[in-house]
Design a protein around this motif. Structure first.
Motif, PDB file in Angstrom:
ATOM      1  N   GLU A 145     145.396  32.027  32.407  1.00  0.00           N
ATOM      2  CA  GLU A 145     145.811  33.320  32.951  1.00  0.00           C
ATOM      3  C   GLU A 145     144.604  34.263  33.055  1.00  0.00           C
ATOM      4  N   ALA A 146     143.791  34.275  31.999  1.00  0.00           N
ATOM      5  CA  ALA A 146     142.591  35.122  32.011  1.00  0.00           C
ATOM      6  C   ALA A 146     141.632  34.693  33.115  1.00  0.00           C
ATOM      7  N   ALA A 147     141.560  33.380  33.361  1.00  0.00           N
ATOM      8  CA  ALA A 147     140.693  32.876  34.437  1.00  0.00           C
ATOM      9  C   ALA A 147     141.167  33.397  35.790  1.00  0.00           C
ATOM     10  N   GLN A 148     142.488  33.477  35.972  1.00  0.00           N
ATOM     11  CA  GLN A 148     143.019  34.027  37.225  1.00  0.00           C
ATOM     12  C   GLN A 148     142.624  35.491  37.396  1.00  0.00           C
ATOM     13  N   TRP A 149     142.754  36.264  36.321  1.00  0.00           N
ATOM     14  CA  TRP A 149     142.383  37.678  36.393  1.00  0.00           C
ATOM     15  C   TRP A 149     140.882  37.844  36.604  1.00  0.00           C
ATOM     16  N   ARG A 150     140.105  36.976  35.965  1.00  0.00           N
ATOM     17  CA  ARG A 150     138.652  37.045  36.144  1.00  0.00           C
ATOM     18  C   ARG A 150     138.295  36.738  37.595  1.00  0.00           C
ATOM     19  N   ALA A 151     138.986  35.742  38.159  1.00  0.00           N
ATOM     20  CA  ALA A 151     138.747  35.407  39.566  1.00  0.00           C
ATOM     21  C   ALA A 151     139.117  36.579  40.466  1.00  0.00           C
ATOM     22  N   GLY A 152     140.241  37.231  40.149  1.00  0.00           N
ATOM     23  CA  GLY A 152     140.648  38.393  40.934  1.00  0.00           C
ATOM     24  C   GLY A 152     139.649  39.526  40.843  1.00  0.00           C
ATOM     25  N   ALA A 153     139.070  39.710  39.647  1.00  0.00           N
ATOM     26  CA  ALA A 153     138.064  40.757  39.472  1.00  0.00           C
ATOM     27  C   ALA A 153     136.812  40.452  40.293  1.00  0.00           C
ATOM     28  N   VAL A 154     136.423  39.175  40.297  1.00  0.00           N
ATOM     29  CA  VAL A 154     135.256  38.769  41.099  1.00  0.00           C
ATOM     30  C   VAL A 154     135.526  39.032  42.580  1.00  0.00           C
ATOM     31  N   LEU A 155     136.730  38.679  43.012  1.00  0.00           N
ATOM     32  CA  LEU A 155     137.123  38.923  44.400  1.00  0.00           C
ATOM     33  C   LEU A 155     137.032  40.411  44.733  1.00  0.00           C
ATOM     34  N   SER A 156     137.476  41.258  43.822  1.00  0.00           N
ATOM     35  CA  SER A 156     137.443  42.706  44.052  1.00  0.00           C
ATOM     36  C   SER A 156     136.019  43.248  44.085  1.00  0.00           C
ATOM     37  N   ILE A 157     135.158  42.695  43.245  1.00  0.00           N
ATOM     38  CA  ILE A 157     133.755  43.121  43.238  1.00  0.00           C
ATOM     39  C   ILE A 157     133.084  42.763  44.567  1.00  0.00           C
ATOM     40  N   VAL A 158     133.348  41.526  45.029  1.00  0.00           N
ATOM     41  CA  VAL A 158     132.806  41.104  46.327  1.00  0.00           C
ATOM     42  C   VAL A 158     133.323  42.023  47.427  1.00  0.00           C
TER      43      VAL A 158
END
Length: 303
Positions: free
Chosen positions: A150-163
């Motif tokens: 679950e944390a990996a999904q949120w981390r991926a979402g955060a990376v997407l938002s930063i990009v």
């Protein structure tokens, strides 16, 4: 077992909070994305919706695992955890593949108009929230494969938002130059970049889930800790080098330790003492340790 029940409650609480936040952010993303016609934001909302479904599946799996053994499943249903983790990886990979294909079509058709201010504002807010949740989840639930996924999904979402944010800022700067036509390609290009950046996450989830389902060795840190504990027990009881086999499925850690001993020197109670020492030594891992310790005079059983 009390500690395990406490960890299961923490796991389910963390998953419920993640689901609630996912619902709110997915709704915001889809509203903002559709209203502004911005594909990168719609993609983010779709990613969150898929994550929401997977979070619900994780919560159901956690509840089933916490229920313990049943008549139909006498060893419990711990394999549901790695199964759901692997499914999460496959679903995320499918989302990335679909989004990348859509972005390529948009680029081929000449791009699309976007509002970089909307993308930058949305990206900054969701990056902050996603990073905070990804940091908090593993600290709230400890050693949980479901919460880690679950944390990996949120981390991926955060990376997407930063990009997303960086790309929107770049688009704002480009609009001030003679290359403002390039801004039409910013939206699909951001989607492609995000897909490339996120690819390692589903690969890692699928690999981790399949490794446990196929009864592969535990993570290196766990394997090293097993070796350390067994070595301490061996020295304490004056035993020789053992054969060690281990695997991890969900919260269950299976450990098999075979010692070759001389005939007529050990009894069952002493073997029990060695087994308890191994289980007690591994209790700090926060896993449900299923240890099998055998003292045998038959070398074939050790090899």
């Amino acid at each position: 077992m009390g500690g395990l029940r406490e960890s299961e409650r923490a796991e389910q609480g963390a998953l419920r909070l993640s689901i609630g936040l996912s619902v709110a952010l997915a709704a915001i993303a889809l509203i903002v994305g559709v209203a502004s016609g911005t594909r990168i934001v719609i993609f983010d909302g779709a990613y969150m919706l898929i994550g929401l479904i997977l979070s619900w599946a994780s919560l159901r799996a956690s509840s089933a695992v916490a229920a313990g053994p049943t008549r139909r499943f006498p060893f419990g249903r711990d394999a549901l955890a790695p199964f759901v983790v692997a499914i999460q990886g496959v679903a995320i990979a499918g989302t990335l593949l679909f989004a990348a294909g859509d972005a390529v079509v948009i680029i081929r058709d000449g791009g699309t108009d976007v509002n970089p201010v909307v993308i930058a504002a949305y990206g900054a807010v969701t990056a902050t929230i996603g990073s905070a949740v990804a940091w908090w989840l593993p600290r709230a639930a400890g050693r949980s494969d479901l919460v880690a996924a679950e944390a990996a999904q949120w981390r991926a979402g955060a990376v997407l938002s930063i990009v997303m944010t960086v790309g929107a800022v770049a688009a704002l700067l480009i609009e001030m130059t003679d290359l403002r036509e390039v801004v039409q390609y910013i939206d699909p290009v951001l989607v492609l970049i995000s897909c490339v950046v996120l690819v390692p996450i589903p690969i890692r989830l699928v690999r981790s889930g399949l490794n446990e389902l196929l009864e592969g060795a535990p993570p290196p840190a766990t394997t090293e800790e097993i070796a350390r504990v067994v070595d301490e027990v061996r020295n304490r009881y004056g035993l020789g080098e053992p054969a060690i086999r281990s695997s991890k499925v969900g919260r269950k850690l299976y450990v098999e330790v075979d010692f070759l001993v001389a005939a007529s020197q050990w009894d069952v109670s002493e073997e029990d003492g060695v087994r308890h020492a191994v289980i007690d030594g591994l209790s700090h891992l926060g896993l449900d340790v299923w240890a099998t310790v055998a003292l045998t005079t038959d070398r074939d059983l050790v090899d």
